[in-house]
Every structure is written in C-alpha cells, then in structure tokens.
Design an enzyme around this catalytic site. Structure first.
Site, PDB file in Angstrom:
ATOM      1  CB  ALA B  12      -0.954   0.001   1.196  1.00  0.00           C
ATOM      2  CD  GLU B  34       6.677  -6.798  -2.710  1.00  0.00           C
ATOM      3  OE1 GLU B  34       6.481  -5.648  -2.291  1.00  0.00           O
ATOM      4  OE2 GLU B  34       6.951  -7.773  -1.964  1.00  0.00           O
ATOM      5  CB  CYS B  44      -6.012  -6.028   7.685  1.00  0.00           C
ATOM      6  SG  CYS B  44      -4.917  -4.618   7.741  1.00  0.00           S
ATOM      7  NE  ARG B  72       1.520   5.472 -19.788  1.00  0.00           N
ATOM      8  CZ  ARG B  72       2.172   6.560 -19.389  1.00  0.00           C
ATOM      9  NH1 ARG B  72       3.483   6.635 -19.472  1.00  0.00           N
ATOM     10  NH2 ARG B  72       1.513   7.597 -18.916  1.00  0.00           N
ATOM     11  CG  ASP B 279       3.135  -1.049   8.066  1.00  0.00           C
ATOM     12  OD1 ASP B 279       2.266  -0.157   8.063  1.00  0.00           O
ATOM     13  OD2 ASP B 279       2.870  -2.262   8.067  1.00  0.00           O
ATOM     14  CG  ASN B 301      -4.117   2.413   1.006  1.00  0.00           C
ATOM     15  OD1 ASN B 301      -3.953   2.374  -0.211  1.00  0.00           O
ATOM     16  ND2 ASN B 301      -4.303   1.328   1.732  1.00  0.00           N
ATOM     17  CE1 TYR B 422     -33.475   6.627  19.249  1.00  0.00           C
ATOM     18  CE2 TYR B 422     -34.878   8.481  18.628  1.00  0.00           C
ATOM     19  CZ  TYR B 422     -34.709   7.255  19.248  1.00  0.00           C
ATOM     20  OH  TYR B 422     -35.767   6.653  19.859  1.00  0.00           O
ATOM     21  CD1 TRP B 430     -30.513  10.389  26.489  1.00  0.00           C
ATOM     22  CD2 TRP B 430     -29.015  11.939  25.884  1.00  0.00           C
ATOM     23  NE1 TRP B 430     -30.960  11.608  26.939  1.00  0.00           N
ATOM     24  CE2 TRP B 430     -30.066  12.582  26.587  1.00  0.00           C
ATOM     25  CE3 TRP B 430     -27.958  12.722  25.409  1.00  0.00           C
ATOM     26  CZ2 TRP B 430     -30.082  13.961  26.827  1.00  0.00           C
ATOM     27  CZ3 TRP B 430     -27.988  14.091  25.649  1.00  0.00           C
ATOM     28  CH2 TRP B 430     -29.024  14.705  26.345  1.00  0.00           C
TER      29      TRP B 430
END
Lengths: 445, 445
Positions: B12, B34, B44, B72, B279, B301, B422, B430
């Site tokens: 990411a 990579e 995740c 590209r 990270d 990201n 609500y 509440w």
C-alpha cells in the site's frame, strides 16, 4: 417553600428538563402536566411495536409517572393545560379523569407540547380507520386495529421515516401495503437520486410505491389519489407533523417562520422565565444557520436537558441541529445529515455533489454489502455541507462521521485524513465516507 | 524522457504513491521493486483467509502487478532493493528469480519497505512451525500449515489485533488455541479494564488466555512460558512489528525515537527527493503531538497518496494519526482511538476517565446488545483525549465519532451536542458515545 416549575408535556422535551432541574435544585417544586396516560416514551419505537420487534407497548416507556414521582416530580397524567396567563403566572388545567378545571401558579414554566400529525384536508380524513403515528395513544390504536380488524390492505400516505417504517411493519404482519407520495421520490429529506434507491428496495420486497400522486379522498375501504383508487382497510398518515403551539401562541409566546416556538440557545422563549424544548420548538441549523423544525426525540432530550440546567440556575446551550436522520427500510439502511441539494441551493451555497459506490466491509469478505455515499461540499472553501448514505448493514451510522465533521466545520480535505477505524469486517481500507470526501476534493480542484 | 521514480516496496505505502504520481504526471517513468510475489494486498485480511471468511489468497490482492503495468507502472516482483546510494542516485537491486544484481538510477525515490514481525529472542524461535503474520508470503505459509498439518494445538504469542484474530480463526478451524500475553491483559493498546472484557469473551468461547507469562522457549510440539508448558503444533507470533528500515538507515536516512523513518507532513524524508510512506515510517500523534509508529494499511494508503501528490509536483499533507483501531474478537467488537490512560499519563495530561454502559440499539428491541464506552477528557479544558469501546454488534465503528472529534479538538461539552443518527435499530436516544461525553462532563464539573 422554594419556587414552583410547571412543565407542560410529559414526553422527552418536558421530562428531560424536569429530571435535570430536579437533580440540580432539590428545593424546586416541580409539577408536570401530561394530557395522555404515558410519560417519557419512544414514539420512534411504534413501528417496531407494530412489526413485532417489541413485545408490549409499556416497553416503549423510558420512565413511568411513578418513577418520576419517586424523584419528587409531581406528574399528573390525563391533565391538559388549557390556558396560560403569563401576567398572573398561572396555568389553567383540565383534569380529564374527573372533568375538573383548576388553576396552577408557577414561577418557572416549561413548554413541551410536542407536535401533531398533519392531516391533509380531504374528505374522509377523520374516518375511524385513518390513524396518525405520534403518541403512544396512536400506537395503542394502531395495535388495536392490527389485532382486531387484521387489515389486509394498508395505505400509507406520505413517505417520511415513520411512514415507511410502518409500511414495512404492516407488510411484516402480512398486509398488502401501498405507499402514496406526492413528491417525485420517497423520503423528501433525501435527494431524489438517493430516495430512488429506497423505493427500489421497497418494491423488491413487495411494497407498492406510488409516486407523484396526491391524496384526494378517503372512503371506507378505499383511498382515492390523483392517479388511482387503492383498496385500504386502514390508512396510516405519514405526512409529517406540525409543532403544537396553540396554547403557547394564545399565551403570547413568539413563533418563528417554521411555526415552532422561538427559543434562544438556552431554550428561553420570548417570555421571561418561560422555557421550551422538543417538537414544539424550532432550532437553528448548524450548516445553513436558518430556523428549522426537526421533530426528533434526540433533540427533545438534549434541549430538555439544556432547559433544565438553565432553569435551575446553571448554564448550558443547545448549539443547533445538523438534520441527521437514520433508518432501516426493508434491506436498506438510510442516513442523511446537513443539507440536501435542494436545501444547499435554497441556502445559497455553490456546491459540488460527489457520489460514490463502495462496500461496508473489505470487498473480499462474504458479508460485505454495497453502499452509496453522496457528499456535498462548498465550492472555494471546500467546507462539507451534508451527506446521504444508502446501503446494506453497517451503512447508516457512518453518517455520524459527517455529522461530527459538520459540527466542526471541516473541509473535504480534512475529512480525507480522518483516522477512521479500519479492519476488514468494518470497512474497506478507505472508508466509504472518506472515498466520498476524496471524490468531492477532486471535483473541487 | 522524463524523470524516473523508483519505489521500493509493492504494498500500500508504495503503490498508492506510484498510482497517484502516475495519474498526475504522465511522463514520469515509474519503477516499483517488490521482493515478494504480490503487490497491494490486504495483510489485515489474513486472519479471515485462515478462518474461512475469504476463499482464496488472491482475493486479498487489491491490484496485481499486471494491473499496475497496464497503468504504465513498471512493477518488478521478486526484486529486492539491497542498497541505496543517495549521492550517485542509484538503487542496487537483486533479481531473486534469476539471482542477478544490477543498479537502477533514480531522480525520485520512494521508500515503502514496511515492517517485520518482532521475534522474541528465545530458543526455538526460528523453528519451522513458528510463523509471523505480516506478508502474503506469511499467509501462504499459514494456509499450508493449516491445510497440510492440520494443527490440533495452536499457541499465539502476544495479543495484538492480528494475534487475537488468528487465535479465533484457528479456533474456528477446530484447533485448541492458547494465547500467551506477558502484560496484565490482552490488547495492550486498551486499558486493562477494557482488555479484561475481551479476554472474558475469548475464554467464554473456549480460547485459553494466559496473562502475565513470558515466552521462554519453543520446542517441537511445546511452548514453554514463565508459567506453563503448552502443547503447540504451531506457534503464531502476534508480538507486533518493527519498522523495516535497515536499507534506508544504511543509505543515511534519519530514523526517529520509534525506530521508524522520520518524515515531514509532506512525507519527505531527511534526504532531498526521497519520500517514504507506510509501516516503515513514524507518524505524529494528533493528540499527544509525539512521534508514534502505527503500522496500519489505512495510514499507508493515505501517506502513499500524499507522497505521490508531492512527488508529482502537487501539494498535500498528512496531518497525523489518532491511533484509531477496530476489530472483532469472538462476540466482541473492540475499538480505540486517541490516548489510553497510560498514554495520557505519559504525555502529561491531567484527565478524567468516564466509563459507561449502554446499548447498541434502543434497549426495548430484541437485538440490542450491551456496549461499554470509556472516554478520557482533559481536566480544565474539557478536551477529549481518547476513547475505547467494547460491545456487541454495532459497537466498534462508533469510535469514528470520537476519532473525528479528536481531529477537530472538540471538548466533551461539544460532543454532548453532536447530532448523531438516532433510530431504534441503531441507537438509544442518547448515543452511547454521547452518554460517555455527558459522564465525562459531569466528572469535570
């Protein structure tokens, strides 16, 4: 003996104030007048009572008269306030049980008379099987109708939240249900493109939705609209409510452009020592700054609390409403906050509307559903003006992020960087609300 | 020929930058290195892959190398960057497939080397059945173990989010699972009183949780802690991750107190023309103002996007993180944002902690669940510092309201008046988050 506070209206706007004042000022005498039988109840729960999600009408009552009396609040049910004399500082009260009228003096007065369903002025509107949905009394009538007459054909007139929730509830009870709406789409608080997703969902679950049709007459067993004759054993009015201000206006309290009572930030009316809260009041919209009438229990509770604090010598303010509303209709969760396109235009904003499709969870999970988010932002400033969401489970309460952003006056750019919770069962890595903010941002550039 | 951007790391933090730069600057040459086989994937999602909520490992891949090439972006998998020469502006690259090393020049460099699991320094830690959970390579290994050896006894060391999610995933596959945590409670990012609710939920679903025990050794089939010997065919390391900065440090890039690369608000490292995201970086905490290392795909990201905009001549800033995290463990939804009690104390805040119990829906609905909200607010200013939530379905994403309030610097009083959605299926009148803000407010007075 201390001062006496008289509260008119035993639902949220009245009793939240009474409870708060009681907690803060032990020597205040508090008398609360309620013309019905119930206090502090959730009218919003009525559709779930009809649909079977709630077992008994009593469960909708948050606090009973007995519980209030145990807090030393003198609640009198079946007592209707019939007149207020601001000079003499008295309320004229009609005890309905004993058909007796008396006067009650006050030092402080709190008006929480609520709202009444709008009844379109057509022949037959006062028929026995034409019911509104505003009080627990209405709920009892609806339950009676449902249980005793088992209506096979139900017609809901108007397509606000409660109307549509009741349409679904009667469908769940096995009735054939027709919704009649005079506007171009259901839920006029949404833009029509978002409302269309809701009517699609309703139709796919067997509810008939008739748009652009005006109610013309109601006869026994039949509703006539500008476009059709609809069989109906029961007619439910989902045509909205109007603030119930007759008593307050007769006493001389000022009302505003919405018809609701005018209150300041401390919930003070135009008269000294007289407060008001809940559906009988108007509020300030935090985005447009204009007066609006948004009858919702959540505001009634907050306004009541603020009034109660101020009446008992404290200081609190109610900053206004964002117009947030959420509901679940058939398979759809629906939410809105801030200004719709029509409202933004009326308020004079130049805006861009970003509309995106995303998913409620990481797209690769089996339970993920589609969600559509529409977000409005002001051109030049980038300030967020409002949002609407329609989607599967986990969609609606995402609106709270936008409601909070509105309270803070955030821009779309600021929203893009919000650190919202991310984990696959709860959100894609870019939360749908943030995707909408990104889209708005790119349209603004 | 335009300039060349070299991106180190195909997940990411790297690829969000590459994609953004590509979109904005058509003539930029972009090469992405990579060292594994996959690009842009959701680490995740690994627990859900193991637990069966996701069918195939490929579904966790958001964009494949082929898809990036179609944009590209010259993605080279199985290519490891082994050295960076900032003066010569070159990266030394090892092509693992052909075991060949070459140099690649760059004008702009983007470092997104991610993080690596912390491996406690105990005997047996490098055994074949001791697995971390950070890359899709790890996921493939976990799936292999689960499928081929069908471990009957799984020991998870550490109790962070991914560790506990995997504990549940292996329990769902029928294994007996033991979690070993050296701290007083699971999930050290929560206060222990909130963590205790999570370990209770896990135990009630048959997962053994051992607290206050240190890992001492791992043998084949056995884990030894300071308190027990635990049968284990498979050991999963949920002991957190450390920023992977070896390459960047060797090149002379500055790291901060957390061990992560130091970047400014535009994601620029200490070297000219060199950016970093994800990270491997540290971030600024928006409440404490201090440097923190929060390895999460959502930040990677956003930071990647910001770096990509800046590298391609635009202007964007990443304002920092609130430390928001959500997950679902057994029947519990868990969420946190801002500062915990320990963090607030360490940062020097004088605070009050309000803890309330409420429900996820109107209490009278059958599906309503309990939810606990804890909210910290600074004494004197009333500013909200953080919150934690543990409860049933519909609990976790409520944290987003607090995360948004933190970004806006709101006080508890301001939160009380938020116009949150609500309706009975979504909230009591509440909202639980507002109840917590009210409680904090009353403690502050």
């Amino acid at each position: 003996m201390g001062e006496r506070l008289v509260v008119i209206g035993g639902d949220a706007g009245g009793m939240a104030a009474a409870a708060q004042a009681r907690r803060r000022q032990g020597d205040l005498e508090i008398v609360a007048l309620e013309m019905g039988r119930w206090t502090s109840y959730s009218a919003c729960g009525i559709p779930y009572l009809v649909g079977g999600g709630v077992d008994r009408i009593e469960e909708l009552v948050v606090r009973t008269p007995e519980q209030f009396r145990a807090m030393r609040i003198d609640v009198r049910i079946e007592h209707e306030a019939t007149a207020v004399d601001l000079d003499a500082r008295t309320v004229e009260v009609h005890n309905r049980t004993h058909d007796r009228t008396f006067k009650l003096g006050f030092d402080l007065l709190h008006v929480a008379t609520g709202a009444t369903p709008r009844r379109p002025d057509v022949p037959g509107i006062d028929g026995p099987h034409v019911l509104g949905v505003q009080t627990l009394g209405d709920a009892a009538n609806l339950l009676d109708e449902a249980a005793s007459r088992r209506p096979a054909h139900v017609c809901v007139v108007g397509s606000g939240y409660i109307g549509l929730e009741l349409a679904e509830a009667f469908r769940d009870r096995g009735a054939s249900v027709v919704v009649v709406e005079q506007g171009p789409e259901v839920m006029s608080s949404l833009d029509p493109d978002m409302g269309a997703m809701v009517s699609r969902a309703m139709r796919s679950e067997g509810i008939t939705v008739r748009l652009g049709e005006r109610l013309e007459a109601i006869e026994d067993g039949m509703v006539t609209t500008s476009g059709a004759e609809i069989a109906a054993d029961l007619v439910v009015l989902g045509t909205g409510v109007a603030p119930d201000t007759g008593l307050a206006q007769s006493a001389g309290l000022a009302t505003g452009p919405t018809g609701g009572l005018v209150v300041d930030r401390r919930q003070r009316t135009s008269a000294d020592g007289v407060y008001a809260a809940g559906d009988c009041c108007e509020s300030r919209h935090i985005v447009s700054g204009t007066a609006v009438h948004v009858p919702l229990g959540t505001h009634a509770n907050k306004q009541g609390r603020v009034a109660g604090i101020n009446m008992s010598g404290g200081y609190a303010t109610f900053p206004g409403v964002a117009g947030t509303a959420v509901t679940r209709i058939c398979a759809c969760e629906v939410a809105r906050t801030g200004l719709s396109e029509a409202e933004a235009t009326a308020a004079g904003f130049e805006y861009t509307a970003a509309r995106i499709e995303s998913s409620t969870q990481a797209g690769y999970l089996h339970d993920s559903s589609a969600v559509t988010v529409k977000l409005l932002a002001e051109v030049v400033s980038g300030r967020v003006l409002g949002a609407q969401i329609v989607g599967g489970p986990g969609s609606a309460k995402r609106i709270d992020v936008v409601a909070t952003a509105l309270a803070a006056g955030m821009t779309a750019e600021e929203m893009v960087h919000l650190d919202l919770g991310y984990a696959p069962p709860f959100s894609p890595v870019w939360d749908p609300v943030i995707v909408a903010a990104r889209q708005a941002l790119s349209q603004l550039r």
